[in-house]
Write an enzyme that holds these catalytic residues in place. Structure first.
Site, PDB file in Angstrom:
ATOM      1  N   GLN A  77       6.926  19.550   7.698  1.00 44.70           N
ATOM      2  CA  GLN A  77       8.198  19.220   7.041  1.00 44.70           C
ATOM      3  C   GLN A  77       8.038  19.125   5.516  1.00 44.70           C
ATOM      4  OE1 GLN A  77      11.257  18.967   8.737  1.00 44.70           O
ATOM      5  NE2 GLN A  77       9.899  19.874  10.251  1.00 44.70           N
ATOM      6  N   ARG A 104      -8.606  -0.839   4.539  1.00 47.27           N
ATOM      7  CA  ARG A 104      -7.751   0.221   3.984  1.00 47.27           C
ATOM      8  C   ARG A 104      -6.379  -0.341   3.616  1.00 47.27           C
ATOM      9  NH1 ARG A 104      -6.561   4.712   7.595  1.00 47.27           N
ATOM     10  NH2 ARG A 104      -5.233   5.063   5.816  1.00 47.27           N
ATOM     11  N   ARG A 137      -0.018  14.284  13.455  1.00 49.78           N
ATOM     12  CA  ARG A 137       0.523  14.120  12.105  1.00 49.78           C
ATOM     13  C   ARG A 137       0.489  15.385  11.250  1.00 49.78           C
ATOM     14  NH1 ARG A 137      -1.482   8.424   9.781  1.00 49.78           N
ATOM     15  NH2 ARG A 137       0.412   8.581   8.551  1.00 49.78           N
ATOM     16  N   PRO A 138       1.250  16.408  11.661  1.00 51.32           N
ATOM     17  CA  PRO A 138       1.299  17.629  10.846  1.00 51.32           C
ATOM     18  C   PRO A 138       2.068  17.394   9.537  1.00 51.32           C
ATOM     19  CG  PRO A 138       2.882  17.754  12.647  1.00 51.32           C
ATOM     20  CD  PRO A 138       2.121  16.470  12.843  1.00 51.32           C
ATOM     21  N   ASP A 163       4.432   0.425  12.264  1.00 51.36           N
ATOM     22  CA  ASP A 163       3.273  -0.252  11.674  1.00 51.36           C
ATOM     23  C   ASP A 163       3.168  -1.722  12.095  1.00 51.36           C
ATOM     24  OD1 ASP A 163       2.570   2.089  10.434  1.00 51.36           O
ATOM     25  OD2 ASP A 163       3.366   1.534   8.472  1.00 51.36           O
ATOM     26  N   ARG A 188      -5.126  10.420   4.573  1.00 52.87           N
ATOM     27  CA  ARG A 188      -4.214  11.553   4.679  1.00 52.87           C
ATOM     28  C   ARG A 188      -3.073  11.486   3.668  1.00 52.87           C
ATOM     29  NH1 ARG A 188      -2.818  13.397   9.162  1.00 52.87           N
ATOM     30  NH2 ARG A 188      -0.762  13.855   8.392  1.00 52.87           N
ATOM     31  N   CYS A 247      -5.405  12.348  13.122  1.00 55.93           N
ATOM     32  CA  CYS A 247      -6.038  11.052  12.877  1.00 55.93           C
ATOM     33  C   CYS A 247      -5.902  10.206  14.132  1.00 55.93           C
ATOM     34  CB  CYS A 247      -5.444  10.371  11.653  1.00 55.93           C
ATOM     35  SG  CYS A 247      -3.860   9.648  11.948  1.00 55.93           S
ATOM     36  N   LYS A 284       0.832  -1.209   0.000  1.00 54.74           N
ATOM     37  CA  LYS A 284       0.000   0.000   0.000  1.00 54.74           C
ATOM     38  C   LYS A 284       0.864   1.256   0.000  1.00 54.74           C
ATOM     39  CE  LYS A 284      -1.765   1.446   4.100  1.00 54.74           C
ATOM     40  NZ  LYS A 284      -1.457   2.816   4.505  1.00 54.74           N
ATOM     41  N   ASN A 285       1.845   1.288   0.919  1.00 58.76           N
ATOM     42  CA  ASN A 285       2.598   2.535   1.106  1.00 58.76           C
ATOM     43  C   ASN A 285       3.647   2.781   0.028  1.00 58.76           C
ATOM     44  OD1 ASN A 285       1.004   3.026   3.266  1.00 58.76           O
ATOM     45  ND2 ASN A 285       2.533   2.510   4.832  1.00 58.76           N
ATOM     46  N   ILE A 298       7.348   6.865  17.322  1.00 60.30           N
ATOM     47  CA  ILE A 298       7.031   7.586  16.079  1.00 60.30           C
ATOM     48  C   ILE A 298       5.730   8.394  16.209  1.00 60.30           C
ATOM     49  CG2 ILE A 298       6.662   7.373  13.575  1.00 60.30           C
ATOM     50  CD1 ILE A 298       9.424   6.387  14.376  1.00 60.30           C
TER      51      ILE A 298
HETATM   52  N1  EPU Z   1       5.713  14.494  11.211  1.00 55.93           N
HETATM   53  C1  EPU Z   1       5.775  15.833  11.535  1.00 55.93           C
HETATM   54  N2  EPU Z   1       5.776  16.729  10.503  1.00 55.93           N
HETATM   55  C2  EPU Z   1       5.720  16.365   9.196  1.00 55.93           C
HETATM   56  C3  EPU Z   1       5.657  14.997   8.883  1.00 55.93           C
HETATM   57  C4  EPU Z   1       5.647  14.076   9.918  1.00 55.93           C
HETATM   58  O1  EPU Z   1       5.833  16.205  12.696  1.00 55.93           O
HETATM   59  O2  EPU Z   1       5.722  17.234   8.325  1.00 55.93           O
HETATM   60  C5  EPU Z   1       5.748  13.488  12.310  1.00 55.93           C
HETATM   61  C6  EPU Z   1       4.505  12.631  12.362  1.00 55.93           C
HETATM   62  O3  EPU Z   1       3.480  13.261  13.093  1.00 55.93           O
HETATM   63  C7  EPU Z   1       5.053  11.378  13.037  1.00 55.93           C
HETATM   64  C8  EPU Z   1       6.479  11.278  12.482  1.00 55.93           C
HETATM   65  O4  EPU Z   1       6.787  12.578  11.999  1.00 55.93           O
HETATM   66  O5  EPU Z   1       5.090  11.578  14.418  1.00 55.93           O
HETATM   67  C9  EPU Z   1       6.691  10.305  11.358  1.00 55.93           C
HETATM   68  O6  EPU Z   1       5.674  10.436  10.401  1.00 55.93           O
HETATM   69  P1  EPU Z   1       5.858  10.172   8.859  1.00 55.93           P
HETATM   70  O7  EPU Z   1       5.713  11.462   8.137  1.00 55.93           O
HETATM   71  O8  EPU Z   1       7.088   9.373   8.586  1.00 55.93           O
HETATM   72  O9  EPU Z   1       4.579   9.301   8.539  1.00 55.93           O
HETATM   73  P2  EPU Z   1       3.768   9.337   7.208  1.00 55.93           P
HETATM   74  O10 EPU Z   1       4.703   9.568   6.080  1.00 55.93           O
HETATM   75  O11 EPU Z   1       2.574  10.205   7.341  1.00 55.93           O
HETATM   76  C10 EPU Z   1       4.051   6.793   6.595  1.00 55.93           C
HETATM   77  C11 EPU Z   1       3.136   5.633   6.412  1.00 55.93           C
HETATM   78  C12 EPU Z   1       2.553   5.233   7.764  1.00 55.93           C
HETATM   79  C13 EPU Z   1       3.708   4.862   8.683  1.00 55.93           C
HETATM   80  C14 EPU Z   1       4.668   6.047   8.817  1.00 55.93           C
HETATM   81  C15 EPU Z   1       5.905   5.745   9.640  1.00 55.93           C
HETATM   82  C16 EPU Z   1       2.297   6.028   4.172  1.00 55.93           C
HETATM   83  C17 EPU Z   1       1.158   6.377   3.297  1.00 55.93           C
HETATM   84  N3  EPU Z   1       2.063   6.026   5.495  1.00 55.93           N
HETATM   85  O12 EPU Z   1       3.241   7.842   7.143  1.00 55.93           O
HETATM   86  O13 EPU Z   1       1.747   4.083   7.522  1.00 55.93           O
HETATM   87  O14 EPU Z   1       3.211   4.558   9.964  1.00 55.93           O
HETATM   88  O15 EPU Z   1       5.109   6.444   7.493  1.00 55.93           O
HETATM   89  O16 EPU Z   1       6.586   4.666   9.124  1.00 55.93           O
HETATM   90  O17 EPU Z   1       3.395   5.749   3.693  1.00 55.93           O
HETATM   91  C18 EPU Z   1       0.014   2.558   7.932  1.00 55.93           C
HETATM   92  O18 EPU Z   1       0.273   2.036   6.826  1.00 55.93           O
HETATM   93  O19 EPU Z   1      -0.741   2.019   8.776  1.00 55.93           O
HETATM   94  C19 EPU Z   1       0.617   3.839   8.255  1.00 55.93           C
HETATM   95  C20 EPU Z   1       0.124   4.638   9.200  1.00 55.93           C
END
Ligand code: EPU
Length: 425
Positions: free
Chosen positions: A126, A398, A122-123, A306, A93, A117, A22-23, A328
């Protein structure tokens, strides 16, 4: 709405084939927006999230044809719309992955802010920091992020404050068409980031260093459509590995990449499982009971967040006490209350869970709260005494393709029934 009914029974045995990730699929749908013409994505899992991203790129102007169950032809010759509406973003998201490609292709992207969520705030600060360093101006108003570039984006050196998977993907997808060199430091090293870089390279992008903490991108003036197959889903594979462990089973997982599973395999071995691997196969044999081991989640190649909920289900029936620490996401313990309803002995303290293993969980009516929490309840149900009924299984849909069918093939007594809680908006 559906519910899943599980009658806890004996060890799972046999072979299970893992679907595409998925990711990895989600960012590739977004990346197709970068090039006029038809890109082909193969091995796309049939999930609610992949259907949502397909709908989103369609709303943006792509013409999509599904040529077989898992192959999409996505023709992005005519991308004119730059707006990802709230109605789609609120359901997923990862929709914010279209920010980078739209900005690079059209110079303008307007995407509804995803909001919080179930697992945390999850802002996307970045993502925005990176896109702004490439020369974009950002306006946040009325619940939308509106990003403009008055001329071609310009390469920049960007140091991420925190490691973010989709953040680095968004910046990569914008930087591939920027003028000059972009260097991203403190980049996420997940296999899905490498898979996206491979796809972008196939489209003509010049990217180096993906899979390390420093990614260097030399912008090109245009990209061409490309064809790729989605890599195996390491979290689905991991979930079946834990399913084998928690039921004392013997399961061979095919179409999986053992290299992506090192952290989990290491922990399962510490817990007493025998694990053997071949090129794209992993066998998990759990015949001697499960010992308690501690885990701390971390960005790849650390233990994946995950897999935290599923591993906690396993620890709740281990011999001895363990600590599971989540680093995380700030709120990824929603499964704890449900596991406790099944008899698990878990105490939460900040971002740590202290788990005292018990002999057997007992089946109960429980509620899925997010995708991976739902998976942990399925695993708990498979090993529990009696019947477990999981409601709100749309969370599971999902991210897991045909989960109950695959478990049934391994000998699990599991079925889907109508009823079980309405979908939240
Ligand atoms: N974060 C910030 N600011 C940002 C981006 C992230 O503070 O601009 C924080 C997040 O709030 C979190 C941490 O950084 O505390 C890491 O978040 P990350 O951005 O890496 O997560 P993501 O990219 O939104 C992806 C996967 C998630 C997985 C995470 C961590 C996808 C679509 N989603 O999310 O997958 O948990 O990386 O590995 O790739 C799932 O599949 O169940 C899932 C939640």
């Amino acid at each position: 709405m559906n519910k899943i009914v599980i009658e806890g029974n004996g060890p799972l045995k046999g072979e299970v084939k893992i679907s595409g990730a998925k990711n990895a699929a989600l960012p590739m749908f977004a990346a197709t927006l970068l090039a006029p013409g038809a890109s082909i994505l193969e091995n796309v899992p049939d999930l609610m999230d992949t259907r949502t991203i397909a709908k989103l790129v369609e709303v943006l102007g792509a013409r999509i044809e599904k040529t077989d169950d898992s192959t999409y032809a996505i023709d992005c010759s005519d991308i004119k719309n730059h707006e990802a509406p709230y109605s789609l973003v609120k359901t997923m998201r990862a929709s914010c992955l279209v920010l980078g490609p739209l900005l690079a292709r059209l110079g303008h992207a307007k995407v509804s802010l995803p909001g919080g969520c179930a697992i945390g705030e999850r802002p996307i600060d970045q993502h925005l920091k990176g896109l702004s360093a490439l020369g974009a101006t950002i306006d946040l108003s009325h619940g939308y992020v509106d990003i403009h570039a008055s001329s071609r984006l310009k390469g920049a050196r960007i140091t991420m404050d925190i490691i973010t998977v989709t953040g680095v993907m968004n910046i990569m997808m914008a930087a591939v068409l920027a003028d000059g060199e972009t260097v991203i430091e403190n980049a996420a090293r997940e296999p899905e980031v490498i898979a996206l870089a491979d796809f972008l390279r196939a489209m003509g992008a010049n990217i180096k260093g993906d899979g390390t903490a420093t990614i260097t991108i030399e912008g090109v003036t245009s990209l061409s459509p490309a064809r790729t197959a989605i890599i195996p889903d390491r979290i689905e594979a991991g979930t079946f590995m834990v399913a084998a462990a928690i039921t004392g089973g013997d399961v061979t997982i095919t179409n999986a990449n053992p290299k992506h599973m090192s952290a989990l395999s290491g922990k399962l071995k510490e817990a007493g499982c025998e694990i053997s691997t071949d090129d794209f196969k992993i066998r998990v044999l759990a015949k001697n009971g499960i010992e308690a081991v501690n885990v701390t989640t971390a960005p790849y190649p650390g233990f994946p967040t995950d897999m935290q909920a599923q591993f906690m289900a396993l620890m709740s029936v281990a011999n001895g006490a363990s600590v599971v620490e989540e680093t995380i996401f700030e709120n990824r313990f929603m499964h704890v209350a449900e596991l406790k309803r099944m008899g698990a002995d878990i105490k939460l303290s900040g971002n740590s869970a202290m788990i005292k293993g018990i002999k057997k969980l007992s089946g109960a009516e429980v509620m899925a709260t997010d995708l991976r929490a739902s998976a942990s309840l399925v695993l708990a149900g498979l090993s529990a005494e009696g019947r477990t009924v999981i409601s709100r299984v749309y969370h599971l849909d999902r991210g897991y393709e045909l989960m109950e069918k695959k478990l049934e093939k391994l000998g699990g007594i599991i079925r889907r029934e109508p009823g079980g809680g309405s979908k939240k908006p």
